[in-house]
Scaffold this active site. Structure first.
Site, PDB file in Angstrom:
ATOM      1  N   HIS A 124     -36.166 -31.989  -3.052  1.00 17.60           N
ATOM      2  CA  HIS A 124     -36.679 -30.683  -3.446  1.00 17.60           C
ATOM      3  C   HIS A 124     -37.935 -30.879  -4.257  1.00 17.60           C
ATOM      4  O   HIS A 124     -38.034 -31.850  -5.016  1.00 17.60           O
ATOM      5  CB  HIS A 124     -35.638 -29.904  -4.271  1.00 17.60           C
ATOM      6  CG  HIS A 124     -35.918 -28.452  -4.288  1.00 17.60           C
ATOM      7  ND1 HIS A 124     -36.793 -27.889  -5.182  1.00 17.60           N
ATOM      8  CD2 HIS A 124     -35.480 -27.447  -3.490  1.00 17.60           C
ATOM      9  CE1 HIS A 124     -36.868 -26.590  -4.935  1.00 17.60           C
ATOM     10  NE2 HIS A 124     -36.092 -26.296  -3.908  1.00 17.60           N
TER      11      HIS A 124
ATOM     12  N   ASP B 237     -29.783 -25.861   0.997  1.00 16.79           N
ATOM     13  CA  ASP B 237     -29.731 -25.669   2.446  1.00 16.79           C
ATOM     14  C   ASP B 237     -28.852 -26.681   3.157  1.00 16.79           C
ATOM     15  O   ASP B 237     -28.517 -26.502   4.323  1.00 16.79           O
ATOM     16  CB  ASP B 237     -31.141 -25.682   3.028  1.00 16.79           C
ATOM     17  CG  ASP B 237     -31.834 -24.381   2.713  1.00 16.79           C
ATOM     18  OD1 ASP B 237     -31.133 -23.364   2.648  1.00 16.79           O
ATOM     19  OD2 ASP B 237     -33.053 -24.391   2.516  1.00 16.79           O
TER      20      ASP B 237
HETATM   21  N1  CMC Z   1     -35.698 -37.693   3.739  1.00 17.92           N
HETATM   22  C1  CMC Z   1     -36.280 -38.896   3.563  1.00 17.92           C
HETATM   23  N2  CMC Z   1     -37.251 -39.149   2.654  1.00 17.92           N
HETATM   24  C2  CMC Z   1     -37.639 -38.113   1.871  1.00 17.92           C
HETATM   25  C3  CMC Z   1     -37.073 -36.842   1.985  1.00 17.92           C
HETATM   26  C4  CMC Z   1     -36.068 -36.639   2.958  1.00 17.92           C
HETATM   27  N3  CMC Z   1     -35.490 -35.442   3.098  1.00 17.92           N
HETATM   28  N4  CMC Z   1     -37.648 -36.000   1.085  1.00 17.92           N
HETATM   29  C5  CMC Z   1     -38.552 -36.742   0.426  1.00 17.92           C
HETATM   30  N5  CMC Z   1     -38.546 -38.028   0.897  1.00 17.92           N
HETATM   31  C6  CMC Z   1     -39.346 -39.159   0.374  1.00 17.92           C
HETATM   32  C7  CMC Z   1     -40.795 -39.067   0.827  1.00 17.92           C
HETATM   33  O1  CMC Z   1     -40.991 -39.755   2.047  1.00 17.92           O
HETATM   34  C8  CMC Z   1     -41.496 -39.705  -0.339  1.00 17.92           C
HETATM   35  O2  CMC Z   1     -41.319 -41.104  -0.228  1.00 17.92           O
HETATM   36  P1  CMC Z   1     -42.465 -42.110  -0.771  1.00 17.92           P
HETATM   37  O3  CMC Z   1     -42.593 -41.818  -2.241  1.00 17.92           O
HETATM   38  O4  CMC Z   1     -41.958 -43.484  -0.456  1.00 17.92           O
HETATM   39  O5  CMC Z   1     -43.712 -41.751   0.001  1.00 17.92           O
HETATM   40  C9  CMC Z   1     -40.694 -39.251  -1.556  1.00 17.92           C
HETATM   41  O6  CMC Z   1     -39.369 -39.027  -1.054  1.00 17.92           O
HETATM   42  C10 CMC Z   1     -41.220 -37.971  -2.215  1.00 17.92           C
HETATM   43  O7  CMC Z   1     -41.294 -36.964  -1.204  1.00 17.92           O
HETATM   44  P2  CMC Z   1     -42.395 -35.818  -1.144  1.00 17.92           P
HETATM   45  O8  CMC Z   1     -42.517 -35.351   0.279  1.00 17.92           O
HETATM   46  O9  CMC Z   1     -43.639 -36.272  -1.842  1.00 17.92           O
HETATM   47  O10 CMC Z   1     -41.719 -34.693  -2.034  1.00 17.92           O
HETATM   48  P3  CMC Z   1     -42.161 -33.198  -2.051  1.00 17.92           P
HETATM   49  O11 CMC Z   1     -41.787 -32.682  -3.383  1.00 17.92           O
HETATM   50  O12 CMC Z   1     -43.574 -33.034  -1.605  1.00 17.92           O
HETATM   51  O13 CMC Z   1     -41.263 -32.549  -0.883  1.00 17.92           O
HETATM   52  C11 CMC Z   1     -39.485 -31.510   0.280  1.00 17.92           C
HETATM   53  C12 CMC Z   1     -40.101 -31.836  -1.093  1.00 17.92           C
HETATM   54  C13 CMC Z   1     -38.331 -30.515   0.060  1.00 17.92           C
HETATM   55  C14 CMC Z   1     -40.531 -30.858   1.189  1.00 17.92           C
HETATM   56  C15 CMC Z   1     -38.957 -32.818   0.914  1.00 17.92           C
HETATM   57  O14 CMC Z   1     -38.002 -33.429   0.062  1.00 17.92           O
HETATM   58  C16 CMC Z   1     -38.367 -32.603   2.308  1.00 17.92           C
HETATM   59  O15 CMC Z   1     -39.101 -32.615   3.300  1.00 17.92           O
HETATM   60  N6  CMC Z   1     -36.992 -32.387   2.406  1.00 17.92           N
HETATM   61  C17 CMC Z   1     -36.363 -32.088   3.664  1.00 17.92           C
HETATM   62  C18 CMC Z   1     -36.580 -30.628   3.985  1.00 17.92           C
HETATM   63  C19 CMC Z   1     -35.690 -29.705   3.160  1.00 17.92           C
HETATM   64  O16 CMC Z   1     -34.497 -29.925   3.004  1.00 17.92           O
HETATM   65  N7  CMC Z   1     -36.304 -28.623   2.641  1.00 17.92           N
HETATM   66  C20 CMC Z   1     -35.574 -27.577   1.918  1.00 17.92           C
HETATM   67  C21 CMC Z   1     -35.928 -27.481   0.480  1.00 17.92           C
HETATM   68  S1  CMC Z   1     -34.740 -26.426  -0.374  1.00 17.92           S
HETATM   69  C22 CMC Z   1     -35.093 -24.865   0.206  1.00 17.92           C
HETATM   70  C23 CMC Z   1     -36.230 -24.230  -0.477  1.00 17.92           C
HETATM   71  O17 CMC Z   1     -36.141 -23.968  -1.721  1.00 17.92           O
HETATM   72  O18 CMC Z   1     -37.239 -23.957   0.217  1.00 17.92           O
END
Ligand code: CMC
Length: 427
Positions: free
Chosen positions: A306, A363
């Site tokens: 998240h 989710d």
């Molecule tokens: N699976 C595998 N790796 C992940 C995941 C995941 N679900 N989420 C983050 N990472 C890794 C990412 O690759 C990165 O690794 P590194 O530091 O080695 O490059 C690290 O964790 C940080 O990730 P980020 O993408 O920079 O984090 P963010 O804050 O930009 O993204 C997120 C948050 C929710 C978009 C992401 O965690 C994600 O894509 N999750 C899966 C989709 C999901 O479940 N979304 C619903 C969110 S809850 C509903 C809402 O409130 O909208």
């Protein structure tokens, strides 16, 4: 504690005040940054940028706190119903009995959707994604309710708000019914707000509607948990579209489109599709854990991680308990659940996920409950939108009442410098 920060740039010093919120969050007020220094800021994804001061929702991602208007999500999910929470979010206080009754009565008076809207729905193929249909229908509502567009007085805003709270569930129900080939119908004003939504969605033409308290309570709770989440992608979209004075319904329609994406509201659908794909592939959760960790593989474990919750998602805790209750009460034994539990256990013990603070989010579990309630996978994000509606409205209303300026970020241009046009035959 200092009440300002000093920036040193090109030999000059500039002071910028610190703004402190009621929960002691501190931010640098850079309103005068560009005029004083000529500098702007760059912050892709707005990870460090506050777009507004807001009195609606407080969340602390490190401590796993979520409060609507000061009330904890845990207490609201346990003690309030969705309509009370909607009133609280939009108007700032919990309603008393009379206020709640009037609010509900005003909504019921507006529950009719112009029959012409059915023709618009008719134009969509059955295969259309419900979020696209819902966003279009919400926009189309403007044509049938022109007096809800240019609303500036609190009274006009109130009418636009009850109107959309009344009509949006009808659009949601119609979207589902079209997909299922069921006749489009209206609700029953003698029922509660959420029970009525459930009836509109599921009533079969040749049977009496039978309400199920467990199902309605679970639905109510899910809607409450999704009702607001401060300045996320769709809410920021609603505020920024609204800041151009485009009107409430147009702003909401844009918010629905933003919510559609799999990195935001679309994650609940993506979670279920992922679990189904793992099941179809033999149920090997370890294989998918490895894929999620492989930087050369675009696969992400949907429902994990998240942007703001870095220890746990408080909504996920509540919903996990609700999911267990609903599945037990309804006697559901679903192989998808075993896969979900396996993934959850492995991820919580895996250094990749632990080090990056990636925990199951709301989710991860909401899709499992929706599936148990008989809601088709493609409708999951629509259910999220239904829950988020009061939050979007509250944020839009706050933005308008605060007279916020039009949202217009800046950029740092990195393209070509000035060059001269070359005729096509000389290129
Ligand atoms: N699976 C595998 N790796 C992940 C995941 C995941 N679900 N989420 C983050 N990472 C890794 C990412 O690759 C990165 O690794 P590194 O530091 O080695 O490059 C690290 O964790 C940080 O990730 P980020 O993408 O920079 O984090 P963010 O804050 O930009 O993204 C997120 C948050 C929710 C978009 C992401 O965690 C994600 O894509 N999750 C899966 C989709 C999901 O479940 N979304 C619903 C969110 S809850 C509903 C809402 O409130 O909208």
């Amino acid at each position: 504690m200092s009440d300002k920060v000093t920036l040193e740039f090109n030999g000059n010093k500039y002071d910028f005040p610190i703004v402190e919120g009621t929960e002691k969050e501190q931010a640098i007020d850079i309103k005068t940054l560009r005029s004083a220094t000529g500098l702007t800021t760059i912050d892709p994804g707005y990870k460090n940028t506050g777009s507004c001061e807001s009195a609606i929702t407080f969340l602390d991602g490190e401590k796993g706190i979520l409060r609507y208007r000061g009330y904890s999500i845990e207490e609201l999910a346990e003690k309030a119903d969705f309509l009370e929470v909607a009133y609280l979010l939009i108007f700032g206080e919990l309603p008393n009995t009379d206020q709640l009754a009037k609010f509900h009565a005003d909504i019921k008076k507006e529950s009719h959707v112009d029959e012409e809207m059915k023709k618009i729905l008719d134009g969509f193929p059955k295969s259309a994604h419900p979020m696209g249909v819902l966003s279009s229908l919400t926009s189309a509502l403007i044509a049938f309710n022109p007096s809800s567009v240019n609303v500036t007085s609190e009274n006009d805003m109130y009418h636009a708000i009850v109107r959309i709270l009344a009509k949006f569930p009808v659009l949601v129900a119609w979207t589902l019914r079209k997909k299922k080939g069921l006749p489009l119908d209206y609700g029953d004003d003698s029922l509660g707000y959420v029970e009525n939504i459930h009836k509109m969605m599921f009533k079969r033409p040749s049977e009496d509607y039978k309400s199920n308290k467990i199902v309605i309570d679970a639905l109510d709770k899910l809607l409450i948990l999704h009702a607001d989440h401060e300045q996320n992608c769709s809410t920021s979209t609603v505020r920024i579209v609204g800041s151009s004075h485009a009107g409430l319904f147009a702003s909401l329609s844009a918010g629905i489109s933003a919510l559609w994406g799999p990195l935001h509201g679309g994650a609940n659908q993506a979670v279920l599709e992922m679990l189904e794909a793992i099941e179809a592939d033999g149920g090997d959760t370890k294989k998918y854990m490895a894929k999620a960790k492989d930087k050369n593989d675009p696969f992400r474990l949907m429902g994990f991680g998240h942007r703001v919750y870095k220890n746990f998602d408080p909504r996920a805790k509540i919903i996990k308990v609700a999911a267990d209750e609903v599945l037990n009460d309804l006697g559901i034994d679903d192989p998808i659940l075993d896969i979900a539990k396996g993934l959850e256990k492995e991820a919580l013990e895996d250094p990749y996920f632990v080090d990056r603070k990636l925990y199951p989010n709301v989710d991860f579990y909401s899709g499992i409950i929706y599936r148990a309630l008989g809601i088709p996978t493609e409708m999951f994000t629509v259910m999220f939108a239904l829950g988020r509606l009061p939050g979007w409205i509250a944020q839009w209303r706050e933005m308008r009442l605060n007279n916020e300026p039009i949202g217009r970020p800046r950029q740092v241009y990195v393209g070509e410098n000035h060059r001269f046009f070359v005729e096509v035959n000389k290129r």
